[in-house]
Design a protein around this motif. Sequence first.
Motif: not given
Lengths: 420, 425
Positions: A58-80
């Motif tokens: 489980p993630v407690s802090s989503p904004y911080a964890t987004i940075k750990k997602l691999p390239p190609g994940h939709p969030y990687s195009h948006v950034g925290s």
Amino acid sequence: MMSVEDEVIVIGAGIAGRMAALAAARRGASVRVISHKESTLAHASGLIDILGYHEDDPVSSPYATIKKLPPGHPYSHVGSDGVRTAMDCFDRVTTSYCGGHTDSNALVPTIGGRLKPTARYPESVAPGLASRPVDTLLIGFETMPDFHAPATALTLERIGVPFDVRGETIRFPVELRPDAGRTRLARALATDEPVDGGGCRSALAARIAPVLGDAGRVGLPAVLGDGTTDGIRESLADHLGVAVFEIPTGPPSLLGHRLKAELTDALQAAAVRIETGNPVVGHNATDNRIDAVLVQRSGDAVPYAADRFVLATGGLVGRGLRADRTTVTEPIFNCHISHPSDRYDWSEPEAFGDHHFARFGVRIDEFFRPLEDSGAPTFRNLHAAGAVLGGADPAAEKSASGISIATGYHAGRVAAEGAT
Amino acid sequence: MTREQYVKPTTDEPPGRRDLRPGADSCYKCSTCDVHCPVAEVDGDFPGPKFQGPEQWRLRRKEGSLIDPSISACSNCMRCDAACPAEVPLSQQHNTARAAYVDESVPRWSRTYWRNKLLANYGRLARFGALTPRLSNLLMSNRALRWGLARLLGITEQRSFPRFTPQTFRSWWQERGGAAIEHPEKRIAYFHGDYANYNTPAVGKALVRVFEHYGYEVAVPEQRCSGTPMFANGMLADAARAAQVNVESFSELVEAGYDVICSCTSCSMALRQEYPELFGLDGIETLADHTYEAMEYLRIHEDLQADLSEARHDRASLAYHAPCHARNQGLAGQPIELFAAVEGIDVTDVGESCSGISGTYGWKTERYDTSMAIGEEMFEEMEAAPGETGLTECPTCAMQMEHGTGYPVRHPLELVADALLDDSA
């Protein structure tokens, strides 16, 4: 032919399509949303998850964890920061959502007795958060067999919530068939339907009161009103003297339905036109640029022209992606969908395995444009957002609505700014 | 429809149309249709569209099982079709289940059967009623007669019957000598249905004037009721007979290059969707492919939007209700968009709720309360909107709007004619 012409056309009216339309309209673009059917928002829990789980934790802090997602994940195009901007917009256009005061996930009890890490939740859900150490009574109804309050309470107790929790099943005060629709209960409460000389709200409270005990709050499945919960929770709370909250349900979900209504209001306020009922079946393009999408009306494929287009048609469930036994396709623009050629490689043997199919979808560049296998944009003026995007496993990550909000918002922004 | 036809797909038909098995299989029980069902929301006994469609179909596989009577509480608003994310042909399943139910469980001598037969075949009655409109109107408002109809047949006394006009649309059309304009290519065949013919010829006249204004040659061929009230009452054999007449009559014109235009959105829904789903008639698909709602057609082929934006209208504030059947054809926002540009006209959308009358449904004594409970939201929104006039494409939604608010109700085509043409005021 058709005189319809807009600056931005969004295809799909789910969360991603609606956020794209809002972001574009707020930048002054004339926007039309075209949706074949009603959206699948009645499947949505009504909770807004940004990122609930990462690598099975489980993630407690989503904004911080987004940075750990691999390239190609939709969030990687948006950034925290990009996700934050999009969530700010969501918070501004909706009126009944809580959770924006913190970067941390809240833990919301579900009807299955689990705790769901989520970023935003309706205010009717707020008093039930697991972080509040208040003894809790869960109420189920005999006519709603998919929520068994005592079992849910037991499950919550076993996972160690920091409060006492009990479950009771009671009869809904209005006479109903054994598995009456949730909308029927919601409507009875919304109109405070008369029963035995009083209203059904006070009759419901009178049935809860004898089993209330020492509980400091009462949770009911999310049927407290069809449109809004205005007045219903307050009225029950007044009668009982404790806080009353809603527990999100599976489909059909009135919380999802209410979210849809809130976003519809926002679209209307932003003068966005929504057209539902006919499918987009294709497009006209010249030189890598789409001139119009084709909407099927009887035997005519009617062109709807625009400068830019946003593809937000959803994934396999929303029918934005189609799969048969050999291929996975995106049917409107034939965007490239990468997948193993052998369909037995699409899934893993374990039910909750790391399935390839969960990540099927369109790949995009920094302008949210779908990419060919070669890496070149499919069209200069086509952007994509939401569940049609590949590279994430939203069900496992609990990231579906966050991805839709973030990519929808930014695809709409880019479309309106004409950044391409 | 016989039990045999309902249970066994007719294999000589094109696959996927009449065979209900694939549709029943593709339902994954998400219940989204149940959330959108206006009847389930107010009637705690109604099991909802998912049960009426895929589940009744499946239960029926068992030899000797009967269709559950709750199918007759479905109003055929078809909201479930629009809600389904899995392309389940819900309304088709409902129409066929309803027909099977009437066939096997509603005795031919029963009051319900004859009442429904009468309501479903309104057009046949209207033909006689319209011969002596004044006498008919007098009779239909006669309290003793209404009392009798309520007691004998179960037709609610709460509503006033629609009035017959002194001159039907067809008689006006003949009197003026038919089409005033000829054109080798721009040709439309008008499907007026029964209501515009017998009760609201002004709508038909407005349609003719607007299309002639745009240079179209208009044809008004022989026709019968579209069949909508017959589907809704499980009288599929009656509907098939009406459809046969219409398909033959209009197909001939379609082959000669005409497109088919409706002013009622339930008529266009029947021709476009229900006909090919329910009947295997020659030319039925081609007819469906050439059928349009009037303003939709003008928006596709003419610059109606631009012309209206230069038009002017006497000040009018109207509350627009989108009929469910219009919604399913992607027409719900059309009048709002069209009239937004017209100087003088102020149209308010009263929202997504169903009017509740659903054709003959709200005329049945036992459905009247359900019908009014569904309509409540629309009445409230109408009263909150500016002005005291309603606007809608559907004649029975118009009845309900008038019944619930007392407002007169206009058809968008009448407004288009007023705005575009000087002579029609």
